[in-house]
Scaffold this active site. Structure first.
Site, mmCIF file in Angstrom:
data_model
loop_
_atom_site.group_PDB
_atom_site.id
_atom_site.type_symbol
_atom_site.label_atom_id
_atom_site.label_comp_id
_atom_site.label_asym_id
_atom_site.label_seq_id
_atom_site.Cartn_x
_atom_site.Cartn_y
_atom_site.Cartn_z
ATOM 1 N N ASP A 31 61.220 -39.711 13.889
ATOM 2 C CA ASP A 31 60.854 -39.961 15.286
ATOM 3 C C ASP A 31 60.388 -41.408 15.407
ATOM 4 O OD1 ASP A 31 61.087 -37.398 16.732
ATOM 5 O OD2 ASP A 31 59.649 -36.695 15.234
ATOM 6 N N ASP A 170 64.281 -29.638 19.713
ATOM 7 C CA ASP A 170 63.157 -30.355 19.108
ATOM 8 C C ASP A 170 61.886 -30.122 19.919
ATOM 9 O OD1 ASP A 170 61.481 -32.187 17.898
ATOM 10 O OD2 ASP A 170 62.657 -33.961 18.441
HETATM 11 C C1 DX5 Z 1 58.229 -34.953 19.721
HETATM 12 C C2 DX5 Z 1 59.120 -35.265 18.559
HETATM 13 C C3 DX5 Z 1 59.306 -34.113 17.647
HETATM 14 C C4 DX5 Z 1 58.018 -33.623 17.031
HETATM 15 C C5 DX5 Z 1 58.111 -32.144 16.861
HETATM 16 O O1 DX5 Z 1 58.354 -35.941 20.664
HETATM 17 O O2 DX5 Z 1 60.418 -35.652 18.986
HETATM 18 O O3 DX5 Z 1 60.293 -34.345 16.654
HETATM 19 O O4 DX5 Z 1 57.714 -34.244 15.811
HETATM 20 O O5 DX5 Z 1 56.873 -31.668 16.480
HETATM 21 P P1 DX5 Z 1 56.488 -30.133 16.556
HETATM 22 O O6 DX5 Z 1 57.498 -29.382 15.765
HETATM 23 O O7 DX5 Z 1 55.129 -30.101 15.991
HETATM 24 O O8 DX5 Z 1 56.539 -29.761 18.022
HETATM 25 ZN ZN ZN Z 2 62.041 -35.769 17.506
#
Ligand code: DX5
Ligand code: ZN
Length: 208
Positions: A31, A170
């Site tokens: 990310d 995601d």
């Molecule tokens: C949020 C990111 C995700 C995040 C997901 O903006 O794009 O990839 O890391 O995290 P979780 O699985 O904890 O929701």
């Molecule tokens: Zn992400």
């Protein structure tokens, strides 16, 4: 279903990437946030390269930034399987063309507030659609339930158009939502997996 693990919710990126290399995750999900497209800011181009170098997995990079080309022109030779940019940025068409010129597979991500139909005209020129099931910008948020309908609507259109565009999701993933995501090809998770690496196999088992 393939699993892509994000390390965003972790403090020690290096340690987590080295650990993920030893797990069953199919991808590591990077990310990247610029403090403009989303409020938070994390990796510089240099740091992104350092971390990509540590990974022995397939990698997918999720750019939550206004100007992804600034990064992509510096990183395209590294070990990257998908580069995903946001539908909501300026010059999307130019950015997609450039990513393809660099020989990379391109994904386009939709914020929860963007109508899934907006991406339909792009389906034959991109490799993946990333449905955000939380507001982009941070880990640990709650899964937005109507993301399931968005995935299913997208899948119907992919079948109708006879294209092979992949669907990634995601945000907010845990064991209570996975069995509702049968139309998803790649599931991204940070907190649920980083909490317990056995959850990688659990996702694969539930979705099998
Ligand atoms: C949020 C990111 C995700 C995040 C997901 O903006 O794009 O990839 O890391 O995290 P979780 O699985 O904890 O929701
Ligand atoms: Zn992400």
């Amino acid at each position: 279903m393939e699993v892509s693990t994000s390390f965003l919710s972790d403090k020690d990126y290096k340690k987590t990437i080295l650990e993920l290399n030893m797990t069953n995750t199919d991808y590591i999900h990077f990310d990247v946030m610029d403090g403009k497209f989303v409020e938070n800011k994390n990796l510089s181009i240099k740091e992104l390269i350092t971390y990509l170098d540590l990974s022995t997995k397939k990698n997918d990079v999720h750019f939550m930034v206004n100007n992804p080309l600034k990064y992509i022109e510096k990183i395209y030779l590294y070990n990257i399987d998908y580069v995903t940019v946001h539908y909501e940025i300026k010059n999307l068409d130019k950015v997609i063309d450039k990513i393809k010129e660099y020989g990379l597979k391109v994904g386009v991500s939709l914020k929860p507030s963007t109508d899934v139909k907006e991406i339909f005209p792009y389906l034959d020129k991109i490799n993946m659609v990333l449905i955000m099931s939380v507001v982009p910008g941070k880990s640990g948020q709650t899964f937005i339930e109507d993301s399931i309908d968005r995935v299913n609507e997208l899948k119907e259109e992919i079948i109708k158009r006879k294209v092979s565009t992949k669907i990634e999701i995601d945000g907010g993933i845990n064991d209570s939502v996975i069995d509702k995501l049968s139309n998803v090809d790649i599931v991204v998770s940070a907190s649920y997996i980083l909490n317990d690496y056995n959850n990688i196999d659990k996702i694969k088992r539930i979705s099998a």
